[in-house]
Design a protein around this motif. Structure first.
Motif, PDB file in Angstrom:
ATOM      1  N   GLY A   9     119.859 -17.971 -32.361  1.00 28.17           N
ATOM      2  CA  GLY A   9     118.905 -18.700 -33.200  1.00 28.17           C
ATOM      3  C   GLY A   9     119.587 -19.698 -34.126  1.00 28.17           C
ATOM      4  O   GLY A   9     119.341 -20.907 -34.032  1.00 28.17           O
TER       5      GLY A   9
ATOM      6  N   THR B  61     114.946 -16.960 -37.479  1.00 30.88           N
ATOM      7  CA  THR B  61     114.750 -16.140 -36.281  1.00 30.88           C
ATOM      8  C   THR B  61     115.786 -15.021 -36.179  1.00 30.88           C
ATOM      9  O   THR B  61     115.569 -14.035 -35.464  1.00 30.88           O
ATOM     10  CB  THR B  61     114.837 -16.988 -34.999  1.00 30.88           C
ATOM     11  OG1 THR B  61     116.113 -17.620 -34.920  1.00 30.88           O
ATOM     12  CG2 THR B  61     113.731 -18.016 -34.930  1.00 30.88           C
TER      13      THR B  61
ATOM     14  N   TYR C 161     121.167 -14.036 -21.823  1.00 33.46           N
ATOM     15  CA  TYR C 161     119.954 -14.181 -22.610  1.00 33.46           C
ATOM     16  C   TYR C 161     119.903 -15.515 -23.344  1.00 33.46           C
ATOM     17  O   TYR C 161     118.836 -16.089 -23.527  1.00 33.46           O
ATOM     18  CB  TYR C 161     119.812 -13.008 -23.586  1.00 33.46           C
ATOM     19  CG  TYR C 161     118.396 -12.501 -23.657  1.00 33.46           C
ATOM     20  CD1 TYR C 161     117.885 -11.715 -22.625  1.00 33.46           C
ATOM     21  CD2 TYR C 161     117.560 -12.836 -24.707  1.00 33.46           C
ATOM     22  CE1 TYR C 161     116.584 -11.272 -22.661  1.00 33.46           C
ATOM     23  CE2 TYR C 161     116.254 -12.391 -24.745  1.00 33.46           C
ATOM     24  CZ  TYR C 161     115.769 -11.605 -23.720  1.00 33.46           C
ATOM     25  OH  TYR C 161     114.466 -11.185 -23.744  1.00 33.46           O
TER      26      TYR C 161
ATOM     27  N   ALA D 247     109.790  -7.084 -33.336  1.00 32.00           N
ATOM     28  CA  ALA D 247     111.061  -7.205 -32.611  1.00 32.00           C
ATOM     29  C   ALA D 247     111.752  -5.850 -32.490  1.00 32.00           C
ATOM     30  O   ALA D 247     112.242  -5.484 -31.409  1.00 32.00           O
ATOM     31  CB  ALA D 247     111.975  -8.201 -33.319  1.00 32.00           C
TER      32      ALA D 247
ATOM     33  N   THR E  43     110.010 -13.646 -27.646  1.00 29.35           N
ATOM     34  CA  THR E  43     111.169 -14.507 -27.422  1.00 29.35           C
ATOM     35  C   THR E  43     110.797 -15.983 -27.305  1.00 29.35           C
ATOM     36  O   THR E  43     111.422 -16.839 -27.932  1.00 29.35           O
ATOM     37  CB  THR E  43     111.906 -14.060 -26.149  1.00 29.35           C
ATOM     38  OG1 THR E  43     112.313 -12.702 -26.302  1.00 29.35           O
ATOM     39  CG2 THR E  43     113.126 -14.922 -25.914  1.00 29.35           C
TER      40      THR E  43
ATOM     41  N   TYR F 143     115.729 -10.135 -35.266  1.00 23.62           N
ATOM     42  CA  TYR F 143     116.694  -9.582 -34.317  1.00 23.62           C
ATOM     43  C   TYR F 143     117.705  -8.664 -35.008  1.00 23.62           C
ATOM     44  O   TYR F 143     118.187  -7.694 -34.414  1.00 23.62           O
ATOM     45  CB  TYR F 143     117.403 -10.711 -33.582  1.00 23.62           C
ATOM     46  CG  TYR F 143     116.500 -11.431 -32.613  1.00 23.62           C
ATOM     47  CD1 TYR F 143     115.943 -10.765 -31.520  1.00 23.62           C
ATOM     48  CD2 TYR F 143     116.185 -12.782 -32.787  1.00 23.62           C
ATOM     49  CE1 TYR F 143     115.109 -11.420 -30.631  1.00 23.62           C
ATOM     50  CE2 TYR F 143     115.344 -13.438 -31.896  1.00 23.62           C
ATOM     51  CZ  TYR F 143     114.810 -12.759 -30.821  1.00 23.62           C
ATOM     52  OH  TYR F 143     113.982 -13.399 -29.942  1.00 23.62           O
TER      53      TYR F 143
ATOM     54  N   GLY G 236     119.489 -13.241 -30.020  1.00 24.35           N
ATOM     55  CA  GLY G 236     118.557 -13.881 -30.940  1.00 24.35           C
ATOM     56  C   GLY G 236     119.175 -14.154 -32.298  1.00 24.35           C
ATOM     57  O   GLY G 236     118.959 -15.215 -32.884  1.00 24.35           O
TER      58      GLY G 236
END
Length: 442
Positions: free
Chosen positions: A175, A300, A47, A359, A278, A304, A171
């Motif tokens: 991030g 960010t 990811y 999210a 995303t 998440y 994330g």
């Protein structure tokens, strides 16, 4: 009196209480400890490589003079390669085994992801994004298929929710990490921060690809870390679970199965919302008033983190109540509400709250969805069906950034794109109730 000890048909071992609930729970806990954290780590690497383009965008567009539309097309074209090669990839995995094939996937995408440092034109950007999709095709559906080799439907929602926690973890970790790399390494060795981002975040996938060959087993029979009683229990439960599943006898019957197309339509809407979040999350936060890439990365992480809390709770609730549809539809509606309200907000704090709601809802839905098709399909049909549903649905990954980017360019605002995402996710939640409850609530 019937003995609670059952002889293993493989060894005749009478030492393990294979009919015991305690023994069964301990066995599945052992399997979960062995497989889920490692698979989560691999998906986290996947990811990071897939979505770091959302952070690279903050610098890359200015450096290369790309428009929002060029970015949207490049971000989305990944899914065309993904679409074309996903079903063949899963069929190969089913034949040659997960260990070799998942390792191949990770090693090739690591090399391609690092190659983004050479991008200078839209054409090179499009080609590498397409090749990245080809390389990664089959990883997520391959792991989903792999988990059906170990967990029956009644225990799968929790396992899937734990595996899919890798997305919000990516994330939450990616991030701040991406923001730090772009902030701290900008200009180091005469290389832009976004180039360092692609290079450094490819390294974990390279290492994990090698680790798969050393750590992963293709199935229950080859797991040396299980004793014979544990293997017997697991194999018996998986075999009993497969009795209820569909095994298509021809390609025609497979393609003509309306339930598969309904599953694809539902997941299309989920994926559209997932990648709407995303690919545009860093941009939304920056437009709310945060300029420094480091702080964009830190902010960010908050949505998440909320998703990480939500995923296992919803997964455990779904398994406990043996209810699948509401545990998918409600998170989708919650996410749609978060997307819909977001355009009306201006402050950083309010935007973070709505993004956190969106999210938690959309990522919980992404994991809960797979309890539906894996409850219906077995054997080669599961390999092809999971991949087919995923690849058709992941075309939303192409349309989502392309449409949102086009709407942003057209209107000069992000409002239209977010409303579009909210409407699509709401429609998908309505589709969920077309799935017969009795076919999936196991």
């Amino acid at each position: 009196m019937k003995s609670k000890y059952t002889a293993s048909p493989i060894t005749g071992d009478m030492s393990a209480p294979t009919d015991s609930t305690s023994f069964e729970s301990k066995t599945y806990a052992k399997v979960s400890r062995r497989l889920i954290p490692f698979l989560m780590l691999c998906y986290l690497g996947a990811y990071l490589d897939r979505v770091n383009v959302g952070f690279a965008k903050l610098q890359m567009l200015n450096d290369l003079r790309f428009s929002e539309t060029v970015y949207g097309m490049g971000a989305g074209i990944f899914f065309l390669g993904y679409f074309l090669f996903e079903v063949p990839s899963n069929l190969v995995l089913h034949r040659v085994g997960a260990r070799k094939w998942l390792a191949r996937i990770m090693l090739t995408w690591a090399v391609i992801s690092a190659s983004f440092i050479f991008v200078k034109s839209p054409t090179a950007f499009y080609v590498l994004r397409f090749l990245l999709g080809v390389a990664e095709a089959g990883f997520a559906p391959g792991v989903i298929l792999y988990l059906t080799y170990w967990f029956p439907a009644a225990r799968r929602a929790k396992a899937l929710s734990l595996f899919f926690m890798a997305i919000p973890l990516a994330g939450m970790i990616g991030g701040p990490l991406s923001g730090w790399i772009m902030h701290s390494l900008q200009g180091a060795m005469e290389m832009a921060g976004w180039k360092w981002l692609f290079l450094l975040e490819a390294l974990p996938s390279l290492v994990l690809g090698i680790a798969i060959l050393l750590y992963l087993d293709d199935g229950i029979a080859k797991a040396k870390w299980l004793n014979e009683s544990e293997k017997t229990l697991l194999a018996r439960n998986v075999a009993a679970d497969n009795v209820h599943k569909i095994a298509h006898l021809s390609i025609r019957s497979f393609i003509g199965d309306r339930r598969l197309w309904l599953m694809a339509a539902i997941y299309f809407c989920v994926v559209l919302g997932q990648y709407g979040l995303t690919f545009w999350l860093p941009t939304i936060i920056r437009k709310s008033g945060v300029a420094d890439p480091l702080w964009v990365g830190l902010f960010t992480a908050i949505p998440y983190l909320c998703a990480i809390i939500a995923l296992p709770l919803i997964g455990m609730s779904a398994d406990h109540h043996r209810e699948r549809r509401l545990h998918l539809a409600i998170p989708m509606l919650v996410a749609a509400a978060g997307f819909a309200v977001l355009p009306a907000l201006g402050s950083v704090a309010a935007s973070i709250v709505c993004l956190s709601v969106a999210a938690a809802g959309i990522l919980a839905a992404s994991s809960q969805f797979w309890s539906l098709p894996t409850a219906l399909l077995g054997g080669m049909s599961a390999a092809a069906g999971i991949a087919a549903v995923n690849c058709v649905a992941n075309l939303a990954g192409f349309f989502s950034p392309a449409i949102v980017g086009w709407l942003n360019d057209l209107t000069g605002k992000s409002t239209a794109g977010l409303i579009f995402i909210s409407a699509a996710v709401t429609l998908g939640a309505c589709f969920v109730f077309l799935v017969p409850a009795k076919s999936v609530n196991r």
